[in-house]
Design a protein around this motif. Structure first.
Motif, PDB file in Angstrom:
ATOM      1  N   ALA A 101       0.856  -1.189   0.000  1.00  0.00           N
ATOM      2  CA  ALA A 101       0.000   0.000   0.000  1.00  0.00           C
ATOM      3  C   ALA A 101       0.893   1.241   0.000  1.00  0.00           C
ATOM      4  O   ALA A 101       1.648   1.460   0.945  1.00  0.00           O
ATOM      5  CB  ALA A 101      -0.918  -0.001   1.215  1.00  0.00           C
ATOM      6  N   ASN A 102       0.818   2.032  -1.040  1.00  0.00           N
ATOM      7  CA  ASN A 102       1.687   3.194  -1.183  1.00  0.00           C
ATOM      8  C   ASN A 102       0.885   4.481  -1.059  1.00  0.00           C
ATOM      9  O   ASN A 102      -0.064   4.713  -1.798  1.00  0.00           O
ATOM     10  CB  ASN A 102       2.393   3.157  -2.550  1.00  0.00           C
ATOM     11  N   SER A 103       1.282   5.306  -0.107  1.00  0.00           N
ATOM     12  CA  SER A 103       0.682   6.635   0.032  1.00  0.00           C
ATOM     13  C   SER A 103       1.712   7.731  -0.218  1.00  0.00           C
ATOM     14  O   SER A 103       1.415   8.912  -0.050  1.00  0.00           O
ATOM     15  CB  SER A 103       0.083   6.805   1.438  1.00  0.00           C
ATOM     16  N   GLY A 104       2.914   7.313  -0.599  1.00  0.00           N
ATOM     17  CA  GLY A 104       3.979   8.274  -0.823  1.00  0.00           C
ATOM     18  C   GLY A 104       4.359   8.363  -2.282  1.00  0.00           C
ATOM     19  O   GLY A 104       3.515   8.207  -3.173  1.00  0.00           O
ATOM     20  N   THR A 105       5.623   8.588  -2.551  1.00  0.00           N
ATOM     21  CA  THR A 105       6.136   8.734  -3.912  1.00  0.00           C
ATOM     22  C   THR A 105       6.947   7.505  -4.281  1.00  0.00           C
ATOM     23  O   THR A 105       7.859   7.118  -3.544  1.00  0.00           O
ATOM     24  CB  THR A 105       7.031   9.977  -4.030  1.00  0.00           C
TER      25      THR A 105
END
Length: 204
Positions: free
Chosen positions: A49-53
């Motif tokens: 799960a990616n919420s960044g860059t």
């Protein structure tokens, strides 16, 4: 161990995890590195799960290019003529020169090209072809209808030294010009009358 466990270090410290005497992982302030020779495996059923860059993932489709003809060029009657594309709008890796594309990176490429013929003779044929290393690999034929355009697109496979060019052919009875950028004077002329472009879509 029951409960939370913390490893604390100063901001300029580094924590190494060694397995069988080899460095596999390195932790420093705000960074975790999987070191060369090590593998980070995401098992089946796991989710990232990616919420960044995210950087360095996927392909940037390079090398890529787009060029267009900026002046009028003549195409001979009943013979193939190489089309000149003098102006580059995009050339990501400097692989387009002398009106030809030489990727130098092996892979599959999507190529497209077009030109607009300056002729009022209707019913004649005009053609466009993509050449690879001096030979036709794709061609499209169209019946001419008053200053009409012809275009072509295809997927090609290139090795490290292949090159690609575009040629035109027409049989209106004499040499005919093809329009450059905004040359036609027609009401539908919005520039980019004669173009050649492409980009890498996959490796070998």
């Amino acid at each position: 161990v029951d409960g939370d466990t913390s490893i604390t270090a100063d901001t300029d410290d580094q924590i190494d995890i060694k397995i069988a005497g080899a460095d596999d992982f390195k932790f420093s302030a705000n960074a975790m590195n999987v070191l060369s020779g090590s593998t980070l495996t995401i098992d089946s059923g796991a989710t990232i799960a990616n919420s960044g860059t995210a950087t360095g993932f996927g392909d940037n489709n390079a090398p890529s290019f787009f060029a267009y003809q900026s002046s009028v060029q003549s195409i001979n009657n009943d013979s193939w003529t190489k089309i000149n594309y003098e102006t580059e709008l995009l050339d990501s890796d400097g692989k387009f020169a002398s009106h030809k594309f030489t990727p130098t990176v092996a892979g599959k490429y999507f190529l497209f090209a077009s030109y607009r013929l300056n002729a009022t003779q209707d019913g004649n044929e005009f053609r466009i072809a993509i050449y690879k290393n001096g030979s036709i690999i794709r061609m499209k034929t169209k019946t001419h209808d008053h200053r009409e355009s012809v275009d072509i697109s295809t997927i090609v496979v290139s090795d490290t030294d292949d090159y690609f060019e575009v040629y035109g052919w027409q049989n209106t009875g004499g040499g005919r010009g093809i329009y450059g950028d905004g040359d036609s004077g027609e009401s539908d002329d919005i520039g980019f009358q004669t173009t050649f472009g492409g980009f890498r879509i996959a490796g070998t």
